[in-house]
Enzyme design. Structure first.
Site, short mmCIF file in Angstrom:
data_model
loop_
_atom_site.label_atom_id
_atom_site.label_comp_id
_atom_site.label_asym_id
_atom_site.label_seq_id
_atom_site.Cartn_x
_atom_site.Cartn_y
_atom_site.Cartn_z
N THR A 32 31.34 -92.90 -57.66
CA THR A 32 31.08 -92.00 -56.54
C THR A 32 32.17 -92.10 -55.48
O THR A 32 32.49 -93.19 -55.00
CB THR A 32 29.71 -92.36 -55.90
OG1 THR A 32 28.70 -92.27 -56.92
CG2 THR A 32 29.39 -91.42 -54.76
N GLU A 33 32.76 -90.94 -55.14
CA GLU A 33 33.78 -90.84 -54.10
C GLU A 33 34.96 -91.79 -54.33
O GLU A 33 35.59 -92.27 -53.38
CB GLU A 33 33.16 -91.10 -52.72
CG GLU A 33 31.99 -90.19 -52.38
CD GLU A 33 32.37 -88.71 -52.26
OE1 GLU A 33 33.57 -88.43 -52.08
OE2 GLU A 33 31.48 -87.86 -52.36
N LEU A 34 35.26 -92.05 -55.60
CA LEU A 34 36.34 -92.96 -56.00
C LEU A 34 36.18 -94.36 -55.42
O LEU A 34 37.17 -95.09 -55.26
CB LEU A 34 37.72 -92.40 -55.64
CG LEU A 34 38.18 -91.12 -56.35
CD1 LEU A 34 39.66 -90.88 -56.10
CD2 LEU A 34 37.91 -91.16 -57.85
#
Length: 402
Positions: A146-148
């Site tokens: 998630t979100e890098l």
């Protein structure tokens, strides 16, 4: 090998409806179906359908020399099923070309990797099953959290689940003098390859493309090709990672974003020594240059590239901690509605809406939030969570009684 790796994140949260204190205990339907349906259909019309068609044309035109990859959250797949099956079919058509890679992630775009290894593994397994179901048994080999969000310990967990690689942010404070344009390995598990976003070139497209005050506006194909040709010859891979909604939603069609993308592959293939690869191909063909040490989690959000977009204030921390206090109770429940709501309540967007940063990135946070203020987002979420707790307690009583 000199190559460009395009990665697109595809995600829409299930947004909560306005939920008042006096509804706690009476109303167990938390989700704003009207908004979720309308937003999904709007983004489908502006972004998903036209961009998918464009990518399909480009893949056929260049006979597989042009390639991209996606991660589609379980939330977006659920919304495609419910509201826009034609969008799901268009993604399936892209994957069927054999030149589009799909990545695994947490089912509901969750921050669980920061809190619970067991829930993290559960979320990934659910997402794997969802991808297999919709894409003819497809099994991703590369992971995108998630979100890098990435750290050495998160990489260890991902390696333990059998993935070959993971995507993350090429944050300056992590790289130092190093370049993001190489393949690295996890500091603890060298079998896990790490691909890092080139944030300058990625954000030129994702954030600055239509910004008329930007010194390099307008961004043309010729200008972008010039920048690519200035990249040192020893650099192996340019990772262009961005939200898929960049095309048509964040950057409107009128900015020329679709035409930029239409002409970019031909220009790259004819006027640079770069090609295009998927993450799996990059991992297979490029030798790692060393370890990347990330003891504290990073992300691709805001100037700081840290976690403060989601867990940076007392509101966010309180909501996040209270949510994960419920994990054991949820695991004991066999109620499918409780399980569904547990997944959707973990979505990182809910915590993003509570962000109180109004300095360098405040305008970005305000753009994405359906609430008037972070405090309204917090109160609404906590009202919902209070009702969810009551449902869990009632479920526990009924289970013991039976």
């Amino acid at each position: 090998m000199r190559t460009i790796c395009f990665y697109f994140q595809v995600h829409q949260p299930f947004r909560l409806k306005p939920y008042r204190f006096f509804e706690i205990g009476d109303d167990h339907d938390y989700w704003d179906d009207y908004s979720n349906r309308n937003i999904m259909n709007k983004v489908a019309k502006k972004c998903y359908l036209p961009m998918n068609q464009l990518l399909l044309e480009l893949i056929h035109k260049f006979q597989g020399k042009f390639k991209v990859c996606f991660s589609l959250s379980g939330c977006i797949l659920d919304q495609m099923e419910a509201y826009a099956p034609e969008v799901l079919r268009s993604f399936q058509e892209l994957v069927d070309t054999g030149h589009v890679e799909l990545l695994n992630e947490t089912y509901s775009h969750s921050l669980c990797a920061l809190k619970s290894e067991s829930e993290f593994k559960h979320m990934v397994q659910l997402h794997q099953e969802k991808i297999k179901h919709h894409f003819k048994g497809y099994e991703p080999k590369v992971f995108r959290n998630t979100e890098l969000i990435y750290s050495d310990s998160i990489g260890e967990m991902v390696a333990g689940m059998g993935f070959d690689g993971i995507l993350s942010e090429g944050a300056k404070h992590i790289l130092g003098w190093k370049s993001p344009n190489f393949v690295y390995v996890n500091a603890h598990e060298p079998k896990l390859k790490v691909l890092l976003k080139n944030f300058r070139l990625s954000d030129d497209i994702a954030f600055r493309f239509g910004e008329k005050t930007w010194s390099d506006y307008p961004l043309t194909t010729d200008k972008f090709i010039g920048w690519l040709n200035q990249v040192p010859q020893e650099d192996e891979v340019i990772n262009l990672f961005m939200d898929y909604e960049t095309f048509g939603e964040h950057q409107w069609k009128e900015t020329g974003i679709f035409e930029f993308m239409r002409h970019l592959p031909e220009a790259v293939l004819n006027r640079t020594n770069f090609g295009f690869s998927t993450p799996s191909e990059v991992i297979a063909n490029a030798s790692p240059v060393g370890k990347i040490n990330v003891p504290i989690p990073i992300s691709w959000a805001d100037e700081e590239r840290d976690l403060t977009a989601w867990l940076g204030n007392d509101l966010q921390d309180e909501a996040f901690d209270r949510l994960f206090e419920l994990e054991a109770s949820v695991k004991r429940s066999s109620n499918p509605e409780i399980q569904r709501d547990w997944l959707y309540l973990q979505t990182s967007d809910h915590f993003y809406y509570m962000c109180t940063k109004f300095f360098s990135d405040g305008d970005i946070h305000a753009y994405f939030s359906p609430y008037e203020s972070p405090y309204e987002a917090f109160i609404n979420y906590m009202n919902v969570l209070s009702d969810f707790i009551l449902r869990l307690k009632q479920d526990e009583k009924e289970r013991i009684a039976s």
